[in-house]
Design a protein around this motif. Structure first.
Motif, PDB file in Angstrom:
ATOM      1  N   PHE A  92       0.808  -1.220   0.000  1.00 31.37           N
ATOM      2  CA  PHE A  92       0.000   0.000   0.000  1.00 31.37           C
ATOM      3  C   PHE A  92       0.842   1.271   0.000  1.00 31.37           C
ATOM      4  O   PHE A  92       0.328   2.349   0.286  1.00 31.37           O
ATOM      5  CB  PHE A  92      -0.933   0.004   1.209  1.00 31.37           C
ATOM      6  CG  PHE A  92      -1.983  -1.069   1.173  1.00 31.37           C
ATOM      7  CD1 PHE A  92      -3.203  -0.843   0.576  1.00 31.37           C
ATOM      8  CD2 PHE A  92      -1.744  -2.315   1.731  1.00 31.37           C
ATOM      9  CE1 PHE A  92      -4.184  -1.831   0.536  1.00 31.37           C
ATOM     10  CE2 PHE A  92      -2.711  -3.312   1.702  1.00 31.37           C
ATOM     11  CZ  PHE A  92      -3.931  -3.068   1.096  1.00 31.37           C
ATOM     12  N   GLY A  93       2.131   1.140  -0.317  1.00 37.75           N
ATOM     13  CA  GLY A  93       2.989   2.319  -0.275  1.00 37.75           C
ATOM     14  C   GLY A  93       3.699   2.614  -1.586  1.00 37.75           C
ATOM     15  O   GLY A  93       4.746   3.257  -1.601  1.00 37.75           O
ATOM     16  N   LYS A  94       3.146   2.139  -2.701  1.00 37.60           N
ATOM     17  CA  LYS A  94       3.767   2.356  -4.009  1.00 37.60           C
ATOM     18  C   LYS A  94       2.973   3.393  -4.800  1.00 37.60           C
ATOM     19  O   LYS A  94       1.780   3.225  -5.032  1.00 37.60           O
ATOM     20  CB  LYS A  94       3.830   1.047  -4.808  1.00 37.60           C
ATOM     21  CG  LYS A  94       4.554  -0.090  -4.096  1.00 37.60           C
ATOM     22  CD  LYS A  94       6.020   0.219  -3.885  1.00 37.60           C
ATOM     23  CE  LYS A  94       6.734  -0.972  -3.237  1.00 37.60           C
ATOM     24  NZ  LYS A  94       8.148  -0.682  -2.970  1.00 37.60           N
ATOM     25  N   LYS A  95       3.620   4.459  -5.208  1.00 39.03           N
ATOM     26  CA  LYS A  95       2.931   5.509  -5.952  1.00 39.03           C
ATOM     27  C   LYS A  95       2.458   4.969  -7.298  1.00 39.03           C
ATOM     28  O   LYS A  95       3.242   4.436  -8.073  1.00 39.03           O
ATOM     29  CB  LYS A  95       3.870   6.696  -6.165  1.00 39.03           C
ATOM     30  CG  LYS A  95       3.207   7.875  -6.871  1.00 39.03           C
ATOM     31  CD  LYS A  95       4.188   9.032  -7.029  1.00 39.03           C
ATOM     32  CE  LYS A  95       3.517  10.196  -7.770  1.00 39.03           C
ATOM     33  NZ  LYS A  95       4.442  11.335  -7.970  1.00 39.03           N
ATOM     34  N   PRO A  96       1.168   5.109  -7.607  1.00 41.21           N
ATOM     35  CA  PRO A  96       0.644   4.588  -8.882  1.00 41.21           C
ATOM     36  C   PRO A  96       1.230   5.316 -10.096  1.00 41.21           C
ATOM     37  O   PRO A  96       1.331   6.537 -10.110  1.00 41.21           O
ATOM     38  CB  PRO A  96      -0.870   4.858  -8.783  1.00 41.21           C
ATOM     39  CG  PRO A  96      -1.134   5.017  -7.327  1.00 41.21           C
ATOM     40  CD  PRO A  96       0.100   5.631  -6.743  1.00 41.21           C
ATOM     41  N   ASN A  97       1.624   4.532 -11.084  1.00 41.37           N
ATOM     42  CA  ASN A  97       2.135   5.065 -12.345  1.00 41.37           C
ATOM     43  C   ASN A  97       1.169   4.640 -13.454  1.00 41.37           C
ATOM     44  O   ASN A  97       1.126   3.468 -13.843  1.00 41.37           O
ATOM     45  CB  ASN A  97       3.537   4.497 -12.621  1.00 41.37           C
ATOM     46  CG  ASN A  97       4.156   5.046 -13.891  1.00 41.37           C
ATOM     47  OD1 ASN A  97       3.462   5.361 -14.848  1.00 41.37           O
ATOM     48  ND2 ASN A  97       5.465   5.151 -13.915  1.00 41.37           N
ATOM     49  N   PRO A  98       0.348   5.577 -13.956  1.00 39.08           N
ATOM     50  CA  PRO A  98      -0.686   5.209 -14.945  1.00 39.08           C
ATOM     51  C   PRO A  98      -0.135   4.495 -16.181  1.00 39.08           C
ATOM     52  O   PRO A  98      -0.753   3.557 -16.686  1.00 39.08           O
ATOM     53  CB  PRO A  98      -1.303   6.562 -15.317  1.00 39.08           C
ATOM     54  CG  PRO A  98      -1.045   7.440 -14.138  1.00 39.08           C
ATOM     55  CD  PRO A  98       0.291   7.001 -13.604  1.00 39.08           C
TER      56      PRO A  98
END
Length: 202
Positions: free
Chosen positions: A23-29
């Protein structure tokens, strides 16, 4: 990183720690698009098939002589331009599979879960015990949690819960090991049991 721990009545029972790796990974579209496109491609059967001029039934005889009839020249009645002829450039069985490294799949899942957490669409329950396989009981819990039209329930194997939830339109139930980025992003809310969350974090 923590979130509320709820019971099936929607009442707070304390807090639960969320694993940073999930739950700590920044989303990369762009990255998520790549992974989900590959996932959807892998769901394709690739079994569409048409018959070419060499496969349709019919004679191979020249329909009429080349010259002197006043008609256009033809060499086969199985030509694609003829009725009952073969199909030109039609689909044939093929594989659409795209291979993805396991590390990419894990990272995409973590980014998808983080995106859901950021949009306040992750719920953790202390348990989701259903004493009897009654659809009404699960439907009431989902209504209490405001789960939306396409909730995803992630729990350990539970025959009563599986039977009670499978008759509700839009509800998807999965084991922690089967979770992937596509189903997470495609659902309205992710509902974890505490046990399932601990199993994923292990």
């Amino acid at each position: 990183m923590e979130t509320k721990l709820l019971n099936i009545q929607g009442k707070e029972q304390g807090t639960v720690a969320l694993p940073e790796a999930l739950f700590g990974k920044k989303p990369n579209p762009t990255f998520l698009h790549e992974v989900i496109t590959a996932f959807l491609a892998n769901q394709r059967a690739g079994s569409a098939d048409v018959k070419t001029r060499s496969e349709v039934s019919g004679t191979g005889k020249k329909p009429w002589k080349q010259k002197g009839t006043g008609r256009a020249r033809h060499g086969s009645m199985r030509s694609p331009i003829w009725r009952h002829g073969g199909v030109a450039f039609g689909p044939t069985p093929r594989s659409f599979r795209q291979d993805l490294p396991a590390a990419k799949r894990r990272l995409a899942l973590a980014q998808a879960l983080t995106a859901k957490l950021n949009s306040d669409s992750v719920v953790v329950l202390d348990n989701f015990d259903v004493k009897e396989p009654k659809t009404k009981a699960v439907a009431q819990v989902l209504k209490t949690l405001d789960a939306g039209k396409k909730p995803l329930i992630v729990s350990l194997a539970d025959a009563n819960l599986e039977k009670a939830g499978r008759n509700i339109a839009g509800v998807l139930q999965m084991l922690p090991a089967d979770l992937n980025a596509y189903v997470v992003l495609n659902c309205s809310k992710v509902i974890f049991t505490k046990e399932a969350l601990e199993k994923m974090a292990a």
